[in-house]
Design an enzyme around this catalytic site. Structure first.
Site, short mmCIF file in Angstrom:
data_model
loop_
_atom_site.label_atom_id
_atom_site.label_comp_id
_atom_site.label_asym_id
_atom_site.label_seq_id
_atom_site.Cartn_x
_atom_site.Cartn_y
_atom_site.Cartn_z
N GLU A 164 0.68 -1.07 -0.19
CA GLU A 164 -0.03 -0.20 -0.07
C GLU A 164 0.88 1.34 0.15
OE1 GLU A 164 -3.36 0.35 -0.11
OE2 GLU A 164 -3.63 -1.77 -0.54
N SER A 430 -54.92 -24.14 17.45
CA SER A 430 -55.48 -24.70 18.55
C SER A 430 -54.35 -24.51 19.67
CB SER A 430 -55.60 -26.16 18.31
OG SER A 430 -56.81 -26.17 17.48
#
Length: 721
Positions: A164, A430
């Site tokens: 870099e 239910s």
């Protein structure tokens, strides 16, 4: 007198003295005239021009001098063009200077004062652990703690410098040579192939600026890079950079990235792993090895070559690193623990306020049970989901006192982060009926109370049983075990829909419930966590609980910030009614709709549920050790292919609960081991549930005349005459 004045005003001609000594000779000679001009004549001859021939004879015309080379009009034009060029160059330079000054002024106006700039605090890291100390997930803008540069292997920062910013230790924040090199490369390739940003510029962008690509932002970046170099040492800048840069997949900082991709600390990464990490910062989203391993590998090889070229590693070390490819760990965001982590993040602010420092959250989750629940749901849906038209599901298990042990909010977190165990609300069908039966028991009925199972018509609404078969007079125990809809509706009408709603809310349902007769069949939407929490009082003897997942919150050095202390909500169900409900719901697993859900050696109870058109399938079952709920359905609420609560949900529940109860000493459900709260046998009548002459019937259990029960209920609740 007047005549004299007129004479004085008369024009006076000059008189030249005839004396040559006194006279002024104003005549011009030929040399005094321009070339070719005729000689001046006396006044008397001025108007007459001599004939051309005569003039030519009397005085020859002077010769014009020859033009010198490089002189004349051509030379004057060249000099004029050069002057103009110099002039416009000066003008352009002045305007360029003015524009530069204006740009600096603009940047200064849009930046805080340099002297007031401070490096912002690193966003906090939140580590979320299971009850056994295993990491479930990490959250926060940063996924890892800051690591001092001196604790990292030397080749890790060297890898970033090599790829870099090779001149990192030579420049002062901005590298003119790097910029020139990048510009030349970009011009040759006719595109943006290289960037000229230094590590300091990248840090300035990450700390203070947005990611937009504009000239103004670039100028700001340059100014801030110079300030950072003035404010901090190279070591500090490099350390800040490594702990702040983004590596993809949600990982900020080298420690988070190492944990994320390699499952280890950045302190322990190999040379090849360090090279791969350094290569990611060019394009972290595109090169993240979790979804582009080949691209990340190729980029890592380029970094190794750059390191060898720079001389920070030997060629032999580079070759060895190339031969030892980094191993990428399984992507953590795919795990169901992330559903837990999302829920933790939702409640964390209420527990400890705004998080400004790194914290560790210890949860109630059992990591091994979490894995079992995740696998049980995923496997069943993979094998049978398509055949049953079931796309999603949820599993939630908690202890009877409300501590959540496992939570799976969907079949695959990577595909959908929606937490169906906590956030989704669906019709329970239910599975809601236990609240109806509890309300009836609290009104004086018992498990052996007889009610009629036959068709019912309520102003055009005709609820039917699942098989459209009717058994006639049945006990409440059998009616609940067989999930008979008509009996549930009759009980709701008998006690009142509002009583049923109040009962459900008392036990822990927090969603809005509509107090109408259809509430008997679970038509109001609720969440899985609500249902499991509302069943917990049946498993713990009647005490209300608050489902919770956070046990402790502490700092990394051990300082306790929060400790769970669930409130004592008191009793919500009387012990005798708990015993009755457990006896009735135990029958569901013995002879009812959940017969395949029995656990060897354990007393278990529960209730299945199926909503209208088979859109939702539920099973909420429990022992004295654990309460677990399973929901299956589709996110778009489309019907399944006749999937019921007694099918896939029971299979998933059984698979999970068998694993969860291994090596745990069995204990009885509250009240079931010692019946005696009522003077009636807890089991159904021997003839399949049909009451016999020997079946005890209390006075309040005797049926009204068959022809009058529906009319009596309708008159009472609907004002029917």
């Amino acid at each position: 007198m007047a005549s004299k004045r007129r004479k004085d005003r008369a024009r006076r001609e000059p008189v030249f003295d005839a004396n040559p000594a006194a006279a002024l000779d104003l005549r011009l000679e030929a040399r005094d005239r321009p070339a070719g001009a005729p000689e001046a004549k006396p006044d008397g001859e001025r108007r007459r021009r001599p004939p051309p021939e005569r003039a030519r004879r009397s005085e020859p015309a002077p010769e014009r001098p020859a033009r010198r080379a490089g002189k004349g009009s051509g030379g004057r034009k060249g000099r004029s063009r050069g002057v103009r060029l110099i002039y416009w160059a000066v003008v352009f330079g002045l305007w360029l200077l003015i524009a530069g000054i204006a740009a600096i002024v603009w940047v200064g106006a849009h930046l805080p004062a340099i002297q007031s700039l401070e490096v912002p605090k690193r966003p906090p890291s939140i580590e979320i652990l299971g009850a056994d100390g295993r990491v479930l997930a990490t959250r926060g803008d940063m996924g890892g703690a800051a690591v001092p540069l001196k604790e990292l292997p030397a080749y890790l920062p060297q890898a970033f410098i090599a790829i870099e910013d090779r001149r990192f230790y030579s420049h002062h924040g901005v590298d003119p040579f790097g910029i020139a090199r990048a510009l030349a490369a970009n011009v040759l390739r006719r595109g943006v192939s290289q960037g000229g940003s230094t590590l300091t510029q990248q840090l300035a962008k990450n700390l203070f600026l947005t990611q937009e690509r504009t000239i103004g932002r670039k100028v700001q970046e340059l100014v801030l890079a110079l300030w950072l170099e003035h404010k901090y040492t190279k070591t500090q800048i490099l350390e800040l950079y490594l702990n702040r840069v983004y590596f993809g997949a949600g990982a900020y900082g080298v420690e988070a990235a190492a944990q994320r991709y390699f499952g280890k600390s950045a302190r322990k990464v190999t040379l090849g792993e360090a090279a791969m990490l350094a290569g990611l910062v060019k394009s972290p989203s595109r090169l993240a090895p979790t979804h582009n391993p080949d691209g990340a590998q190729r980029r890592g090889q380029i970094v190794l070559a750059a390191m060898a070229d720079l001389g920070v590693i030997s060629d032999h070390a580079a070759k060895a690193a190339l031969a030892d490819s980094p191993r990428i760990v399984r992507q953590i965001t795919e795990g169901s623990g992330n559903y837990v982590a999302d829920w933790v993040m939702d409640v964390l602010n209420d527990l400890v306020g705004r998080v400004e420092h790194d914290i560790v959250v210890e949860t109630t989750i059992d990591s091994s049970l979490q894995a079992v629940a995740e696998k049980a749901l995923a496997d069943e849906l993979a094998q049978k989901g398509e055949r049953h038209s079931v796309g999603q599901g949820a599993v939630l298990a908690m202890t009877p006192d409300g501590a959540v042990r496992a939570l799976v909010g969907g079949r695959n977190y990577a595909e959908s982060q929606f937490n169906r165990a906590v956030a989704a609300k669906r019709q329970p069908g239910s599975a809601f009926k236990p609240f109806v039966y509890l309300a009836a028991l609290e009104r004086g009925l018992t498990p052996n109370t007889i009610r009629d199972d036959r068709p019912i018509d309520l102003k055009g609404w005709r609820p039917e049983n699942y098989h459209r078969e009717y058994l006639g007079p049945v006990t409440l125990t059998r009616a609940l075990a067989q999930s008979l809809n008509t009996v549930s509706v009759r009980l709701t009408l008998e006690v009142g829909p509002r009583t049923v709603v109040r009962t459900a809310h008392r036990l822990g349902i927090s969603s809005k419930l509509d107090p109408n007769p259809s509430i008997a069949l679970g038509t109001s939407d609720v969440s899985v966590i609500e249902m499991v929490g509302a069943f917990a009082p049946f498993a713990n003897g009647g005490m209300a609980v608050t489902p919770h997942v956070v046990e402790r919150v502490r700092s990394p050095d051990g300082k306790i910030l929060y400790r769970s202390n669930p409130p004592d909500l008191g009793r919500v169900v009387e012990e005798r009614h708990v015993a009755m409900m457990n006896t009735m719901m135990q029958e569901t697993l013995v002879s009812g709709t959940a017969r395949t859900a029995q656990l060897p050696g354990w007393q278990a109870a529960g209730k299945t549920g199926t909503s209208q058109d088979f859109r939702d399938a539920w099973f909420i079952g429990y022992t004295s050790h654990l309460v677990t709920g399973v929901w299956l359905g589709n996110d778009d609420n489309s019907p399944t292919r006749k999937t019921t609560g007694g099918g896939l949900p029971v299979e998933i529940w059984s698979r999970f609960m068998k694993a969860a109860h291994q090596n745990v000493r069995p204990t009885a459900l509250p009240g079931v081991a010692a019946p005696g709260w009522w003077p009636f046998p807890p089991a159904s009548a021997p003839s399949g549930g049909q009451p016999t002459s020997q079946t005890p019937v209390a006075r309040d259990e005797r049926l009204p005349p068959q022809s009058g029960i529906d009319g009596w209920l309708l008159d009472r609740l609907f004002g029917r005459r």
